[in-house]
Design an enzyme around this catalytic site. Structure first.
Site, short mmCIF file in Angstrom:
data_model
loop_
_atom_site.label_atom_id
_atom_site.label_comp_id
_atom_site.label_asym_id
_atom_site.label_seq_id
_atom_site.Cartn_x
_atom_site.Cartn_y
_atom_site.Cartn_z
N ALA A 189 -18.96 -8.51 -19.69
CA ALA A 189 -19.20 -8.98 -21.18
C ALA A 189 -19.46 -7.81 -21.81
O ALA A 189 -20.47 -7.23 -21.48
CB ALA A 189 -20.27 -10.10 -20.96
N GLU A 230 -18.93 -8.71 -11.10
CA GLU A 230 -19.58 -8.55 -12.12
C GLU A 230 -20.17 -7.68 -12.55
O GLU A 230 -20.92 -7.50 -13.79
CB GLU A 230 -20.53 -9.89 -11.99
CG GLU A 230 -19.80 -11.36 -11.98
CD GLU A 230 -20.79 -12.25 -12.50
OE1 GLU A 230 -21.96 -12.18 -13.01
OE2 GLU A 230 -20.26 -13.53 -12.46
N CYS A 288 2.35 -27.36 6.92
CA CYS A 288 2.11 -26.59 8.38
C CYS A 288 2.85 -27.11 9.55
O CYS A 288 3.12 -28.45 9.60
CB CYS A 288 0.89 -26.39 8.47
SG CYS A 288 -0.19 -28.02 8.85
N LEU A 325 -27.21 -14.50 -9.48
CA LEU A 325 -25.79 -14.43 -8.80
C LEU A 325 -25.44 -15.80 -8.15
O LEU A 325 -24.83 -15.87 -7.18
CB LEU A 325 -25.46 -13.28 -8.06
CG LEU A 325 -25.75 -11.95 -8.55
CD1 LEU A 325 -25.17 -10.88 -7.61
CD2 LEU A 325 -24.79 -11.79 -9.99
N GLU A 336 -0.90 -33.69 2.53
CA GLU A 336 0.25 -34.85 2.82
C GLU A 336 -0.66 -35.90 3.79
O GLU A 336 -0.23 -37.15 3.62
CB GLU A 336 1.04 -34.05 3.91
CG GLU A 336 2.00 -32.87 3.26
CD GLU A 336 1.22 -31.68 3.32
OE1 GLU A 336 2.03 -30.53 3.79
OE2 GLU A 336 -0.17 -31.64 3.23
N CYS A 377 1.07 -30.78 9.73
CA CYS A 377 1.57 -31.95 8.55
C CYS A 377 2.88 -32.21 8.95
O CYS A 377 3.30 -33.36 8.69
CB CYS A 377 1.37 -31.56 7.41
SG CYS A 377 -0.49 -31.36 7.03
#
Length: 351
Positions: free
Chosen positions: A156, A286, A77, A209, A52, A86
């Protein structure tokens, strides 16, 4: 006005903050007069101005038209955190109408921002594209409502159902996915707060990673090694990225932060609780197969992303079974990708 049209635009804008705003939610805002866009904005980075604020800065200091409408994908908020409320800004700028995608689950905000606006005479419409707005911030909502990170399981497999081919020689990496899918996976990594593997994956594959094929931030690396079998010279311990090791005992020779999980403790709830304590909103798991199966068996998962390559292994480590039928499948190069979720999701909201 077409509320759904402009809320879709808010969601498009919010997406620009993916991988940059966590642990805050993704938020987009559009200021509209009739069919004309007066200004747009999104939350760009954690600790920075909210959507905003960005939108109104882009509009400038002039008077807001009395028939203007501010669309925002998440409730403004009403508390002071790293930035001022905001809701107070919208009131001060004289915004006459606000359309909100969904309410904020944070107890410091939930309903309070909307109530403050209405008490000031602002006309507020709520729950426009509510499910799509909640889905976009699934990580944030899961963290607040379930007190744990959003868990994405990714693997995978070969076309005949194996994660790898046995026997293996050393710490070689056996290719399954094509390059186009590898790029997509690295984008996925850049969008999550943490990436998790088990000890066998570190021993067998010695993965880095990190994020390499796209521009983006590498997630925190997390290793679960209660048997203390991962070598101290593994790539995940190279110090290039913050790494957290969950282990059975402290290791002086491993130069990363460590959390000891007692022998009698169930590792997954303890691991997720610690990540939540650190405000880690999401974790991409993973592998390997045993760790993935434990998450599935415990029901501690929110989303599965399965990559099916063209390779035929014949024998090896069986891939996990999808816990539910895939709700969506797409083609990536020569690969087939299956997506499954425990929760309802809008068709257009998949990665």
């Amino acid at each position: 006005m077409d509320h759904a049209h402009w809320m879709h635009r808010c969601l498009q804008l919010a997406r620009n903050g993916a991988g940059l705003v966590a642990p805050n939610p993704l938020v987009g805002a559009v200021l509209v007069q009739g069919d004309a866009v007066l200004a747009e904005g999104w939350h760009r980075a954690y600790g920075g101005p909210h959507a905003e604020v960005e939108c109104l800065r882009n509009f400038g200091e002039g008077e807001i038209p009395k028939d203007a409408v501010l669309y925002v994908s998440l409730e403004p908020c009403a508390h002071t955190g790293l930035t001022p409320p905001c809701a107070d800004l919208l009131i001060a700028r004289g915004i006459p109408n606000v359309v909100v995608g969904c309410t904020d689950p944070d107890p410091r905000v939930s309903g309070k921002g909307i109530a403050k606006l209405r008490e000031a005479g602002v006309e507020v419409t709520v729950d426009v594209l509510r499910e799509a707005c909640r889905w976009q911030n699934k990580r944030f909502f899961t963290s607040v409502e379930e007190q744990r990170p959003y868990v994405i399981l990714k693997w995978a497999r070969s076309i005949d159902g194996f994660l790898d081919q046995q026997p293996r020689t050393g710490r070689d990496v056996q290719r399954i996915s094509c390059y186009a899918t590898d790029v997509l996976v690295h984008r996925w990594r850049s969008e999550e707060a943490a990436i998790l593997v088990g000890s066998r994956t570190v021993v067998n594959d010695n993965p880095k990673l990190n994020v390499r094929h796209v521009a983006g931030r590498s997630p925190m690396r997390v290793v679960l090694d209660r048997e203390d079998i991962t070598p101290a010279d593994s790539n995940v311990y190279d110090g290039s990225i913050p790494t957290l090791l969950f282990t059975g005992k402290q290791h002086a020779e491993v130069p990363v932060e460590q959390v000891v999980i007692g022998a009698g403790a169930s590792p997954l709830p303890a691991l997720l609780a610690e990540l939540h304590r650190r405000k880690i909103r999401s974790v991409l798991v993973e592998g390997g197969s045993e760790l993935l199966q434990h998450f599935v068996a415990a029901g501690l998962w929110d989303e599965v992303r399965e990559i099916v390559g063209e390779a035929v292994f014949g024998i090896g480590t069986p891939a996990p079974k999808l816990p539910v039928p895939p709700q969506r499948s797409i083609t990536s190069g020569s690969d087939r990708l299956h997506f499954a979720t425990r929760h309802h999701s809008p068709d257009a909201a998949w990665p």
